[in-house]
Enzyme design. Structure first.
Site, PDB file in Angstrom:
ATOM      1  CB  CYS A 141     -12.688  31.578 -78.337  1.00  0.00           C
ATOM      2  SG  CYS A 141     -12.674  29.805 -78.254  1.00  0.00           S
ATOM      3  N   GLY A 199      -9.456  38.542 -71.045  1.00  0.00           N
ATOM      4  CA  GLY A 199      -8.434  38.741 -72.056  1.00  0.00           C
ATOM      5  C   GLY A 199      -8.655  40.061 -72.777  1.00  0.00           C
ATOM      6  NE  ARG A 200     -14.061  42.442 -74.926  1.00  0.00           N
ATOM      7  CZ  ARG A 200     -14.344  43.635 -74.417  1.00  0.00           C
ATOM      8  NH1 ARG A 200     -14.030  44.725 -75.075  1.00  0.00           N
ATOM      9  NH2 ARG A 200     -14.963  43.748 -73.260  1.00  0.00           N
ATOM     10  NE  ARG A 242      -5.696  28.345 -73.625  1.00  0.00           N
ATOM     11  CZ  ARG A 242      -6.984  28.526 -73.862  1.00  0.00           C
ATOM     12  NH1 ARG A 242      -7.470  28.346 -75.071  1.00  0.00           N
ATOM     13  NH2 ARG A 242      -7.798  28.867 -72.880  1.00  0.00           N
ATOM     14  CD  GLU A 273      -9.585  24.443 -80.905  1.00  0.00           C
ATOM     15  OE1 GLU A 273     -10.335  24.760 -79.972  1.00  0.00           O
ATOM     16  OE2 GLU A 273      -8.958  23.378 -80.943  1.00  0.00           O
TER      17      GLU A 273
END
Ligand code: RVP
Length: 502
Positions: free
Chosen positions: A319, A381-382, A418, A432
């Site tokens: 991000c 996530g990662r 989003r 982003e």
């Protein structure tokens, strides 16, 4: 006048837990990581709980059906990504729900008049080797036999051979009556050394199968997260734009919980989305909201009726929101403030709204820190993108095996809903998120088991055998930059794991 907060906002890496008293009764085997997923009233049980406090991120590179099944097997849930058509998302949900760990409605059915060639074609299509043979060839027709790979030898038989001539007929089958419990069915399978047990109605029509391999899988996965029909629990991402078309499709496909996926959730759009869901489904459809990073954001979404609330802006590994737009807050500080607001809201209203810490988990111990700070569960996530079950292929880059991992705010994901707050055009004006690689880490189960073992061990160091107990007893300290250096191996020349010099 602008409000200034002159205290810096901190990240997980700047905190450590100070161990508390550990009684002999506090051992990892006794630790329960059960945690609420959706809000509940004081004295009541949440309608959905997780068996481990981990959910996978609403991202293309993370949460497809394979991840959802494997994570539910291990006690957490996936939120299938919403940055695809509602039809495709619903199809993924339907696939997860079809993979039942109990009574399985047969999707491979033929009649005795069909041929061996039909069996082979069906097997190639469904991948299933047990075919129900019913009078009319439907999944709920009168059962007359079954065909499994033991019943034929392709090399020795004519493809036009009729199924009636080689199936195992009903007279030779052990079947169970509709109404039998799963554990009774498993006893029959066990006692008779069966691979599958057809369950039939009074009139001889097929109801479902129970498979031995599902029983074995259940034994290996005691944390399995199942609904009341023994199907895996699964979540789905939605947005505050097309909910009127998307939500009904996801609900019909069997989604157990929804989550509004937005990089910044303190907005009227989220309130409107939740109101729409309440109007059409009441409290039956569960929906999480977010993301917020302060008390006001939390209270707004709690009052709007969110079933859980996600915390985190700009801390995700892929991000770049903080760089691009200059919004966000250190994840630890944001989480601590929101969890305090959650506790006060609970005191006042008797409604407990679970908090999810989303993004920025780098080490396993960050999960324990997040829980100690008040999170009920974390979204990653990662972490999950590195596993076999993530939807991306493995690649070799400079001799290392990696998987691809990209942000929903990257051009690659094109998840405009989003990020775009206005009703605006359906495109991203600026990125982003980034497109990246993460080191491949093998199967989910192996990794999650290790992570869970670490969380439980640390909880015992703090004298806690449940998450609420950890939240109650945790003693956390900020650490100085110098002491962070002290926390890793330092002032030594490290050897490689095989004993050689680095
Ligand atoms: P991480 O686990 O640190 O990889 O973070 C995952 C989180 O990052 C997601 O759950 C989501 O909140 C956020 N995200 C996803 N895409 C992007 C982006 O493109 N900026 N951010």
């Amino acid at each position: 006048m602008a409000i200034y907060i002159n205290e810096p906002a901190h990240t997980f890496n700047e905190y450590l837990l100070i161990p508390g008293y550990t009684p002999t009764s506090c051992v990892p085997d006794k630790v329960s990581l059960k945690t609420p997923l959706v809000k509940f009233k004081k004295g009541e049980e949440p309608e959905i709980s997780l068996n481990i406090p981990m959910v996978s991120a609403i991202m293309q590179a993370v949460s497809g059906e394979e991840m959802a099944i494997e994570l539910a097997k291990n006690g957490g849930i996936s939120f299938i990504y919403g940055s695809q058509t509602a039809e495709d998302e619903a199809a993924m949900i339907a696939k997860v729900k079809a993979k039942k760990a109990g009574f399985v409605f047969s999707d491979s059915n033929l009649s005795p008049e069909n041929t061996l060639a039909d069996i082979l074609a069906l097997k190639a299509k469904t991948g299933h080797s047990t075919v129900a043979i019913t009078e009319d060839g439907t999944s709920n027709g009168k059962l007359v036999g079954i065909v499994s790979s033991r019943d034929y030898r392709v090399s020795r038989m004519n493809p036009n051979e009729k199924i009636a001539n080689f199936m195992t007929p009903l007279a030779k089958l052990i079947t169970a009556k509709y109404g039998i419990t799963l554990s009774e069915a498993n006893d029959i399978i066990w006692e008779n050394k069966l691979n599958s047990l057809p369950v039939v109605h009074e009139d001889g029509k097929l109801h479902a199968f129970v498979f031995r391999k599902d029983y074995d899988s259940h034994k290996e996965n005691p944390n399995e997260l199942l609904d009341d029909q023994k199907r895996f629990i699964v979540g789905a991402g939605i947005n505050s734009r097309d909910y009127a078309e998307r939500v009904p499709k996801l609900v019909d496909a069997g989604a157990d919980v929804l989550c509004i996926d937005s990089s910044e959730g303190y907005s009227e759009w989220q309130k409107i989305t939740i109101e729409w869901i309440r109007k059409h489904y009441g409290d039956k459809v569960k929906v999480g909201a977010g993301n917020v990073v302060d008390r006001e954001g939390f209270l707004f979404l709690a009052k709007a009726g969110a079933d859980f609330i996600k915390v985190g802006i700009g801390g995700g590994s892929i991000c770049i929101t903080r760089e691009t737009k200059g919004i966000g807050r250190g994840q630890a500080t944001a989480l601590i403030e929101v969890c305090q607001a959650r506790d006060e809201y609970y005191e006042e209203t008797g409604i407990y709204v679970p908090v999810c810490s989303d993004g920025g988990i780098v080490y396993d111990h960050h999960i324990t820190l997040a829980l100690a700070m008040g999170a009920d569960f974390v979204m990653l996530g990662r972490y999950f993108a590195r596993f076999d079950e993530s939807p991306t292929p493995k690649r070799t880059i400079n001799g290392s095996i990696v998987k691809e991992y990209w942000g929903e705010g990257s051009n690659r994901a094109r998840n405009w809903a989003r990020y775009d707050l206005g009703v605006g055009e359906q495109k991203l004006h600026f990125e982003e998120g980034v497109d990246s690689y993460v080191p491949y880490a093998g199967p989910l189960k192996e990794n999650v088991d290790k992570t869970i073992a670490k969380i439980k061990a640390t909880m015992c160091n703090c004298g806690a055998i449940t998450i609420p107990e950890l939240q109650d007893k945790a003693k956390l300290t900020l650490v100085s930059a110098t002491s962070i250096v002290e926390g890793g191996a330092h002032d030594v020349i490290r050897k490689e794991k095989d004993g050689s010099d680095r």
